[in-house]
Design an enzyme around this catalytic site. Structure first.
Site, PDB file in Angstrom:
ATOM      1  CD  GLU A  23      -3.142  -0.831   2.123  1.00 27.61           C
ATOM      2  OE1 GLU A  23      -3.770   0.236   2.136  1.00 27.61           O
ATOM      3  OE2 GLU A  23      -3.358  -1.746   2.945  1.00 27.61           O
ATOM      4  CE  LYS A  35     -12.317  -0.273   1.098  1.00 26.28           C
ATOM      5  NZ  LYS A  35     -11.860   0.419   2.305  1.00 26.28           N
ATOM      6  CG  HIS A  64       6.929 -28.436   6.357  1.00 24.68           C
ATOM      7  ND1 HIS A  64       7.381 -29.699   6.666  1.00 24.68           N
ATOM      8  CD2 HIS A  64       7.159 -27.677   7.454  1.00 24.68           C
ATOM      9  CE1 HIS A  64       7.831 -29.710   7.915  1.00 24.68           C
ATOM     10  NE2 HIS A  64       7.713 -28.494   8.414  1.00 24.68           N
TER      11      HIS A  64
HETATM   12  O1  PA5 Z   1      -5.215   0.531   4.225  1.00 28.21           O
HETATM   13  C1  PA5 Z   1      -6.346   0.691   3.814  1.00 28.21           C
HETATM   14  O2  PA5 Z   1      -6.831   1.809   3.542  1.00 28.21           O
HETATM   15  C2  PA5 Z   1      -7.243  -0.509   3.635  1.00 28.21           C
HETATM   16  O3  PA5 Z   1      -6.526  -1.701   3.815  1.00 28.21           O
HETATM   17  C3  PA5 Z   1      -8.414  -0.416   4.617  1.00 28.21           C
HETATM   18  O4  PA5 Z   1      -7.958  -0.511   5.931  1.00 28.21           O
HETATM   19  C4  PA5 Z   1      -9.437  -1.511   4.333  1.00 28.21           C
HETATM   20  O5  PA5 Z   1      -9.931  -1.379   3.020  1.00 28.21           O
HETATM   21  C5  PA5 Z   1     -10.604  -1.489   5.308  1.00 28.21           C
HETATM   22  O6  PA5 Z   1     -11.116  -0.203   5.478  1.00 28.21           O
HETATM   23  P1  PA5 Z   1     -11.361   0.341   6.961  1.00 28.21           P
HETATM   24  O7  PA5 Z   1     -10.014   0.307   7.598  1.00 28.21           O
HETATM   25  O8  PA5 Z   1     -11.896   1.705   6.822  1.00 28.21           O
HETATM   26  O9  PA5 Z   1     -12.306  -0.622   7.594  1.00 28.21           O
END
Ligand code: PA5
Length: 359
Positions: free
Chosen positions: A236, A346, A252
């Site tokens: 990310e 999303k 393994h």
């Molecule tokens: O890092 C991110 O933005 C995502 O991995 C979010 O954490 C994930 O999509 C879930 O969203 P939220 O943290 O708002 O529940």
């Protein structure tokens, strides 16, 4: 000048994730005591097991807790990253719902299911639907500060999760862990911050060594979910593919994949996340695995957690990985902040219905 000492590179971080990371000790301090203020509408003695639900940056706190504290959890605790709750979740299951935005559909679906099954439940969120449904139904919510990326708010979710488990008698008192965590976070900022030159900065050095590679992060026991966190942060923040695995299981199957890596061999950089408390045989496995795969890949870097407490050692490696991912972003010319494809996905899920897959 070493590459990561170039201030121009560091300015790619448009949402100032490096600045947020530098405030980790303050986040821990702010999170302490939040849970003590909650009015719990159920007796802790009723809890026989725990489900911690969350996705992505909000899900990792549950994974870190369940793997790091496995030996001290007094009842079964499982981290869930899905729409569904397993069959064993019932009226004696404490369900912790963690969603930074409070809008994540998997977590909200699990939240509805928990309500339907009459589970004692607690939300951790900045708001959204989770932040409004739960209080409306008499369920407590830990309100955490908004305005961050969920993955940058890990400590805002991790500390309350631990405190909920302590308050419900699932974990013993963690005062020593939390005290050390604050110290470790301050030291991480001092050791890995942008002003520390690359020659003395372990995070910049690892980021540099990973640049242009496919990172593979391996952990074991306490560091299992830390490896997952490193992988997620590299994805990310640095916008790179990365993979993670856990010893002894890696021994393994996964290591066989390294026998015939072809062009991938010189492009693969392995990081081993070690902990002095890992099983003696796991220590030997890390040593032997390193010897076996070192000739087959670009590099193998082993890092060992330091600290007296579980949380101290956990954060020692988590914060190092967070810094590595942000510096890796700079080297790749990537802005660590935005997560375009997650947001697009999303949006599409929210605006399109079910349909037959067309390939
Ligand atoms: O890092 C991110 O933005 C995502 O991995 C979010 O954490 C994930 O999509 C879930 O969203 P939220 O943290 O708002 O529940």
């Amino acid at each position: 000048m070493a590459r990561l000492d170039n201030p121009a590179l560091l300015q790619l971080d448009s949402l100032d994730n490096l600045g947020t990371l530098a405030a980790s000790a303050e986040m821990i301090a702010a999170g302490r005591g939040l849970v003590a203020q909650l009015d719990l509408p159920f007796p802790a003695s009723a809890i026989r097991n725990v489900a911690i639900c969350g996705m992505g940056g909000s899900g990792i706190a549950g994974d870190l807790v369940t793997t790091a504290y496995a030996d001290r959890l007094r009842v079964p605790v499982q981290s869930l990253r899905n729409y569904y709750l397993p069959g064993w979740v019932g009226e004696d299951t404490l369900v912790i719902l963690a969603s930074y935005s409070g809008e994540t559909e998997e977590t909200l679906t699990a939240a509805m299911e928990a309500l339907d099954r009459g589970c004692p439940a607690i939300g951790i969120t900045t708001g959204g639907k989770l932040g409004s449904w739960y209080p409306d139904r008499g369920l407590p919510v830990v309100s955490i500060p908004p305005g961050l990326q969920p993955r940058a708010a890990l400590l805002h979710m991790l500390i309350p999760t631990l405190e909920i488990l302590v308050r419900c008698g699932v974990l013993p008192d963690l005062t020593a862990d939390l005290d050390e965590a604050e110290r470790v976070a301050r030291e991480a900022a001092e050791s890995y911050g942008p002003s520390v030159p690359q020659s003395h900065n372990g995070a910049k050095l690892i980021a540099d060594s990973l640049d242009g590679s496919l990172p593979v992060i391996w952990g074991a026991e306490m560091t299992s979910a830390v490896a997952q966190r490193w992988k997620g942060q590299l994805n990310e923040n640095a916008k790179t593919p990365a993979y993670w695995g856990v010893l002894p299981e890696v021994n393994h199957n996964e290591i066989i994949g390294f026998e015939q890596m072809g062009d991938l061999g010189p492009a693969t950089a392995v990081v081993m996340l070690r902990d002095p408390r890992q099983h003696r045989q796991v220590q030997r496995r890390f040593d032997i695995t390193k010897e076996l795969i070192e000739p087959l890949v670009r590099s193998v870097t082993a890092v060992t957690a330091e600290g007296e407490t579980t949380l101290g050692r956990l954060l020692d490696l988590v914060l190092l990985g967070d810094y590595v991912s942000l510096y890796a972003a700079c080297l790749r010319g990537a802005d660590a902040g935005p997560i375009r494809l997650i947001n697009t996905l999303k949006e599409r899920l929210a605006t399109t219905g079910y349909g037959r897959a067309t390939g």
